[in-house]
Enzyme design. Structure first.
Site, PDB file in Angstrom:
ATOM      1  N   ARG A   1       0.852  -1.200   0.000  1.00 15.18           N
ATOM      2  CA  ARG A   1       0.000   0.000   0.000  1.00 15.18           C
ATOM      3  C   ARG A   1       0.882   1.243   0.000  1.00 15.18           C
ATOM      4  NH1 ARG A   1      -1.491   1.551   4.584  1.00 15.18           N
ATOM      5  NH2 ARG A   1      -2.349  -0.404   5.366  1.00 15.18           N
TER       6      ARG A   1
ATOM      7  N   ASP B   1      -7.281  18.867 -14.901  1.00 21.24           N
ATOM      8  CA  ASP B   1      -7.580  17.490 -15.302  1.00 21.24           C
ATOM      9  C   ASP B   1      -7.169  17.367 -16.768  1.00 21.24           C
ATOM     10  OD1 ASP B   1      -8.750  15.134 -16.226  1.00 21.24           O
ATOM     11  OD2 ASP B   1     -10.488  15.314 -14.900  1.00 21.24           O
TER      12      ASP B   1
ATOM     13  N   LYS C   1      -8.144   6.140 -19.356  1.00 16.97           N
ATOM     14  CA  LYS C   1      -8.413   6.641 -20.694  1.00 16.97           C
ATOM     15  C   LYS C   1      -7.173   6.503 -21.586  1.00 16.97           C
ATOM     16  CE  LYS C   1     -12.178   7.534 -18.447  1.00 16.97           C
ATOM     17  NZ  LYS C   1     -12.497   8.828 -17.816  1.00 16.97           N
TER      18      LYS C   1
ATOM     19  N   TYR D   1     -16.436  16.634 -16.110  1.00 19.57           N
ATOM     20  CA  TYR D   1     -16.827  15.242 -15.966  1.00 19.57           C
ATOM     21  C   TYR D   1     -17.874  15.107 -14.853  1.00 19.57           C
ATOM     22  CZ  TYR D   1     -16.341  10.265 -14.925  1.00 19.57           C
ATOM     23  OH  TYR D   1     -16.583   8.950 -14.684  1.00 19.57           O
TER      24      TYR D   1
HETATM   25  C1  LIG Z   1     -13.078   9.311 -16.606  1.00 22.08           C
HETATM   26  C2  LIG Z   1     -12.725  10.643 -16.138  1.00 22.08           C
HETATM   27  C3  LIG Z   1     -12.478  10.900 -14.782  1.00 22.08           C
HETATM   28  C4  LIG Z   1     -12.667   9.843 -13.707  1.00 22.08           C
HETATM   29  O1  LIG Z   1     -11.739   8.816 -13.816  1.00 22.08           O
HETATM   30  P1  LIG Z   1     -12.041   7.298 -13.379  1.00 22.08           P
HETATM   31  O2  LIG Z   1     -10.780   6.592 -13.737  1.00 22.08           O
HETATM   32  O3  LIG Z   1     -13.230   6.830 -14.156  1.00 22.08           O
HETATM   33  O4  LIG Z   1     -12.305   7.312 -11.914  1.00 22.08           O
HETATM   34  C5  LIG Z   1     -12.097  12.179 -14.417  1.00 22.08           C
HETATM   35  N1  LIG Z   1     -11.966  13.160 -15.337  1.00 22.08           N
HETATM   36  C6  LIG Z   1     -12.193  12.943 -16.648  1.00 22.08           C
HETATM   37  C7  LIG Z   1     -12.017  14.072 -17.606  1.00 22.08           C
HETATM   38  C8  LIG Z   1     -12.580  11.692 -17.096  1.00 22.08           C
HETATM   39  O5  LIG Z   1     -12.831  11.503 -18.389  1.00 22.08           O
END
Ligand SMILES: *Cc1c(COP(=O)(O)O)cnc(C)c1O
Length: 385
Positions: free
Chosen positions: A46, A169, A194, A98
């Protein structure tokens, strides 16, 4: 080292014990200590794991940042950032974001006393919402799903004059197309689910930060809360990263051709793609990004949930699915999927209306993708008549 070399080598030295060229999957929870307080840098997975550490070092290098931290999801990474604030602290976020981030703000942190304001994405919008309690600006650029671009340097300049930190982000651009720390941001968030993973086979998240004290607190939270990715998921993310540059080039080329096709299609009323010279964010995107990415959103003529469904369900190659950034093309209906947790009135006000679809262009042959879109748009037209 240049970017594509870093994706393959940063943090990924040959294994000391065996010479293995690829970082092994250290599938272990714990590490033998030679004697009390004498170990090889790892005590418990962890707290630290060599496969995860390789991923964290690689991600830091790709964002040109000092520290990288990997999490079990993008939202877990965001949770850690917000956990560094205290009750009464105020966050200003661009409203086009998001849906899961909005839910985390409103339904998890608001009850604990954090305050949130949602604004348009302009520098003026952020400036006008500042209070004495404002601690963070939260920016997505390009945004999900409308692909709006925020001026990261200008927004950061406003923040830094007021001791406010800027979080970007960077999931949609990936570090291949945009490096927010170089533009003045303080912290970068990724959903590695992603483009970084790139193959729709993991859920993961990451933070990259330069400030040492903030990093230490985030690393403390990573261990104290424990939302860490396992060794195998870390390895898959590293494996995905090795091809990030070639993938992103193809995602972009395909997205651009698809956006041009859609722009000229009679059933499409609006196309959102910052790479189109007609897009209102084209110049700003050109200025702060190295490319325009692989996401395209568009609106269907007279589209609503029922009619858009005809278009979505008749696609043959492109899959109707949540998520984005994988090698396979995915399409989603934000109003009922990614942004379903935002109340309809608020959704419409932002522009996430019932005629909007969001496409993640994969790296298939683009002619096949365009043919698929064309046949399903024909079907949509016929059903409407
Ligand atoms: C998918 C996404 C998230 C969240 O990420 P997870 O891996 O699904 O928890 C946050 N910001 C954006 C822009 C995203 O596309």
């Amino acid at each position: 080292m240049k970017f594509s070399t870093k994706t393959i080598h940063a943090g990924q030295r040959a294994d000391k014990a065996t010479g293995a060229v690829v970082v092994p999957i250290y599938q272990t929870s714990t590490y033998k200590q030679d004697e009390l307080n004498v170990h090889k840098g790892f005590e418990y997975s962890r707290t630290g794991n060599p496969t995860r550490q390789a991923l964290e070092e690689c991600l830091a290098a790709l964002e040109d940042g000092r520290f990288g931290l990997a999490f079990s999801s993008g939202l877990a990474a965001e949770h850690a950032v917000l956990s560094t604030l205290k009750p009464g602290d105020h966050v200003i976020a661009a409203e086009d974001m998001y849906g899961g981030t909005y839910r985390l703000f409103e339904q998890v942190f608001k009850p604990f006393g954090l305050r949130f304001s949602y604004v348009g994405g302009s520098v003026r919008d952020f400036e006008n919402a500042i209070t004495a309690e404002t601690k963070l600006f939260w920016i997505e650029s390009p945004t999900n799903p409308l692909l709006r671009i925020a001026d990261i340097s200008a927004v950061s300049a406003i923040a830094h004059g007021k001791n406010i930190k800027v979080v970007v982000d960077n999931t949609f651009a990936s570090p291949y197309f945009q490096q927010p720390l170089a533009l003045g941001a303080d912290l970068v968030v990724h959903s590695t689910t992603k483009y970084i993973g790139g193959h729709s086979d993991i859920v993961g998240g990451a933070l990259i930060v330069n400030d040492e004290a903030w990093h230490d607190r985030l690393k403390f939270l990573q261990n104290a809360v424990g939302a860490i990715p396992g060794a195998f998921d870390s390895w898959l993310a590293l494996r995905g990263l090795k091809t990030l540059s070639v993938r992103m080039k193809q995602h972009e080329e395909n997205a651009h051709k698809i956006a041009e096709f859609l722009e000229n299609h009679p059933s499409v009323t609006q196309v959102y793609y910052p790479g189109l010279s007609s897009d209102r964010f084209h110049l700003l995107a050109k200025q702060q990004m190295n490319g325009f990415g692989g996401m395209v959103s568009f609106k269907l003529k007279n589209g609503d949930e029922k009619s858009v469904n005809y278009f979505l369900k008749n696609l043959k190659i492109i899959s109707l699915a949540e998520s984005l950034g994988g090698v396979e093309s995915l399409i989603c209906y934000p109003a009922a999927m990614t942004h379903g947790s935002i109340p309809e009135k608020k959704r419409n006000a932002i522009g996430v209306s019932n005629d909007l679809v969001r496409l993640s262009a994969g790296i298939e042959n683009v002619e096949d993708l365009i043919e698929d879109l064309a046949q399903s748009l024909d079907y949509f037209e016929k059903e409407l008549r």
